[in-house]
Design a protein around this motif. Sequence first.
Motif, PDB file in Angstrom:
ATOM      1  N   LEU A 196       7.143  -2.846   5.521  1.00 20.78           N
ATOM      2  CA  LEU A 196       7.425  -1.426   5.698  1.00 20.78           C
ATOM      3  C   LEU A 196       7.052  -0.645   4.445  1.00 20.78           C
ATOM      4  O   LEU A 196       6.405   0.409   4.528  1.00 20.78           O
ATOM      5  N   MET A 197       7.423  -1.149   3.283  1.00 21.92           N
ATOM      6  CA  MET A 197       7.080  -0.464   2.028  1.00 21.92           C
ATOM      7  C   MET A 197       5.569  -0.352   1.867  1.00 21.92           C
ATOM      8  O   MET A 197       5.058   0.691   1.453  1.00 21.92           O
ATOM      9  N   ASP A 198       4.853  -1.415   2.198  1.00 23.33           N
ATOM     10  CA  ASP A 198       3.398  -1.393   2.109  1.00 23.33           C
ATOM     11  C   ASP A 198       2.819  -0.353   3.068  1.00 23.33           C
ATOM     12  O   ASP A 198       1.917   0.410   2.709  1.00 23.33           O
ATOM     13  N   LYS A 199       3.364  -0.302   4.270  1.00 23.84           N
ATOM     14  CA  LYS A 199       2.909   0.671   5.266  1.00 23.84           C
ATOM     15  C   LYS A 199       3.157   2.095   4.772  1.00 23.84           C
ATOM     16  O   LYS A 199       2.302   2.969   4.933  1.00 23.84           O
ATOM     17  N   ILE A 200       4.301   2.339   4.170  1.00 21.95           N
ATOM     18  CA  ILE A 200       4.628   3.668   3.643  1.00 21.95           C
ATOM     19  C   ILE A 200       3.659   4.054   2.542  1.00 21.95           C
ATOM     20  O   ILE A 200       3.108   5.158   2.543  1.00 21.95           O
ATOM     21  N   VAL A 201       3.435   3.147   1.600  1.00 26.29           N
ATOM     22  CA  VAL A 201       2.561   3.427   0.470  1.00 26.29           C
ATOM     23  C   VAL A 201       1.134   3.738   0.925  1.00 26.29           C
ATOM     24  O   VAL A 201       0.462   4.599   0.355  1.00 26.29           O
ATOM     25  N   LYS A 202       0.678   3.053   1.973  1.00 22.85           N
ATOM     26  CA  LYS A 202      -0.693   3.233   2.464  1.00 22.85           C
ATOM     27  C   LYS A 202      -0.824   4.344   3.504  1.00 22.85           C
ATOM     28  O   LYS A 202      -1.932   4.650   3.934  1.00 22.85           O
ATOM     29  N   SER A 203       0.272   4.953   3.863  1.00 23.47           N
ATOM     30  CA  SER A 203       0.268   5.986   4.895  1.00 23.47           C
ATOM     31  C   SER A 203      -0.394   7.272   4.409  1.00 23.47           C
ATOM     32  O   SER A 203      -0.273   7.647   3.242  1.00 23.47           O
ATOM     33  N   SER A 211      -4.614  11.899  -3.937  1.00 20.88           N
ATOM     34  CA  SER A 211      -3.753  10.891  -3.340  1.00 20.88           C
ATOM     35  C   SER A 211      -2.661  10.481  -4.320  1.00 20.88           C
ATOM     36  O   SER A 211      -2.836  10.555  -5.526  1.00 20.88           O
ATOM     37  N   ALA A 212      -1.558  10.057  -3.793  1.00 21.14           N
ATOM     38  CA  ALA A 212      -0.444   9.616  -4.634  1.00 21.14           C
ATOM     39  C   ALA A 212      -0.763   8.240  -5.195  1.00 21.14           C
ATOM     40  O   ALA A 212      -1.322   7.391  -4.511  1.00 21.14           O
ATOM     41  N   GLU A 213      -0.408   8.043  -6.432  1.00 23.03           N
ATOM     42  CA  GLU A 213      -0.618   6.734  -7.041  1.00 23.03           C
ATOM     43  C   GLU A 213       0.739   6.110  -7.339  1.00 23.03           C
ATOM     44  O   GLU A 213       1.660   6.791  -7.765  1.00 23.03           O
ATOM     45  N   ILE A 214       0.819   4.821  -7.118  1.00 18.44           N
ATOM     46  CA  ILE A 214       2.038   4.075  -7.357  1.00 18.44           C
ATOM     47  C   ILE A 214       1.897   3.338  -8.684  1.00 18.44           C
ATOM     48  O   ILE A 214       0.899   2.670  -8.921  1.00 18.44           O
ATOM     49  N   CYS A 215       2.888   3.476  -9.521  1.00 18.92           N
ATOM     50  CA  CYS A 215       2.914   2.738 -10.787  1.00 18.92           C
ATOM     51  C   CYS A 215       2.914   1.239 -10.477  1.00 18.92           C
ATOM     52  O   CYS A 215       3.802   0.739  -9.767  1.00 18.92           O
ATOM     53  N   GLN A 216       1.923   0.519 -10.981  1.00 23.27           N
ATOM     54  CA  GLN A 216       1.811  -0.914 -10.678  1.00 23.27           C
ATOM     55  C   GLN A 216       2.993  -1.710 -11.222  1.00 23.27           C
ATOM     56  O   GLN A 216       3.373  -2.724 -10.641  1.00 23.27           O
ATOM     57  N   ARG A 217       3.588  -1.249 -12.290  1.00 21.49           N
ATOM     58  CA  ARG A 217       4.779  -1.948 -12.797  1.00 21.49           C
ATOM     59  C   ARG A 217       5.931  -1.818 -11.805  1.00 21.49           C
ATOM     60  O   ARG A 217       6.724  -2.743 -11.646  1.00 21.49           O
ATOM     61  N   PHE A 218       6.025  -0.670 -11.145  1.00 18.53           N
ATOM     62  CA  PHE A 218       7.063  -0.485 -10.137  1.00 18.53           C
ATOM     63  C   PHE A 218       6.830  -1.448  -8.969  1.00 18.53           C
ATOM     64  O   PHE A 218       7.775  -2.046  -8.457  1.00 18.53           O
ATOM     65  N   VAL A 219       5.582  -1.592  -8.570  1.00 22.59           N
ATOM     66  CA  VAL A 219       5.246  -2.548  -7.513  1.00 22.59           C
ATOM     67  C   VAL A 219       5.678  -3.952  -7.934  1.00 22.59           C
ATOM     68  O   VAL A 219       6.256  -4.703  -7.132  1.00 22.59           O
ATOM     69  N   GLY A 220       5.437  -4.306  -9.182  1.00 22.94           N
ATOM     70  CA  GLY A 220       5.857  -5.613  -9.687  1.00 22.94           C
ATOM     71  C   GLY A 220       7.361  -5.793  -9.660  1.00 22.94           C
ATOM     72  O   GLY A 220       7.868  -6.879  -9.354  1.00 22.94           O
ATOM     73  N   ILE A 221       8.082  -4.723  -9.964  1.00 24.39           N
ATOM     74  CA  ILE A 221       9.551  -4.783  -9.927  1.00 24.39           C
ATOM     75  C   ILE A 221      10.027  -4.999  -8.489  1.00 24.39           C
ATOM     76  O   ILE A 221      10.909  -5.831  -8.238  1.00 24.39           O
ATOM     77  N   VAL A 222       9.439  -4.282  -7.552  1.00 26.02           N
ATOM     78  CA  VAL A 222       9.828  -4.445  -6.143  1.00 26.02           C
ATOM     79  C   VAL A 222       9.517  -5.864  -5.668  1.00 26.02           C
ATOM     80  O   VAL A 222      10.341  -6.494  -4.994  1.00 26.02           O
TER      81      VAL A 222
END
Length: 72
Positions: A61-68, A1-12
């Motif tokens: 929408l971003m959350d939906k994309i990340v969890k898709s 599965s793809a992992e999202i950098c948590q720092r990037f999530v914090g920036i968003v």
Amino acid sequence: SAEICQRFVGIVQALYLGTPANFEAAVEPFKPDADMKAAATQLKTLVDLLPKNTKDSILKLMDKIVKSPLCA
């Protein structure tokens, strides 16, 4: 599965929900050059002009994309 950098999530999150100072602090560890800082500041200024419901919808929408499964 793809992992999202948590720092990037914090920036968003700082971009859509934080103050300009919060956003700048979130980006700073990545050592942006002067042009990058200016662009980030301009982006934050424009995002802050969006109505709250629009920002909320973008975050959903971003959350939906990340969890898709398409991102798995």
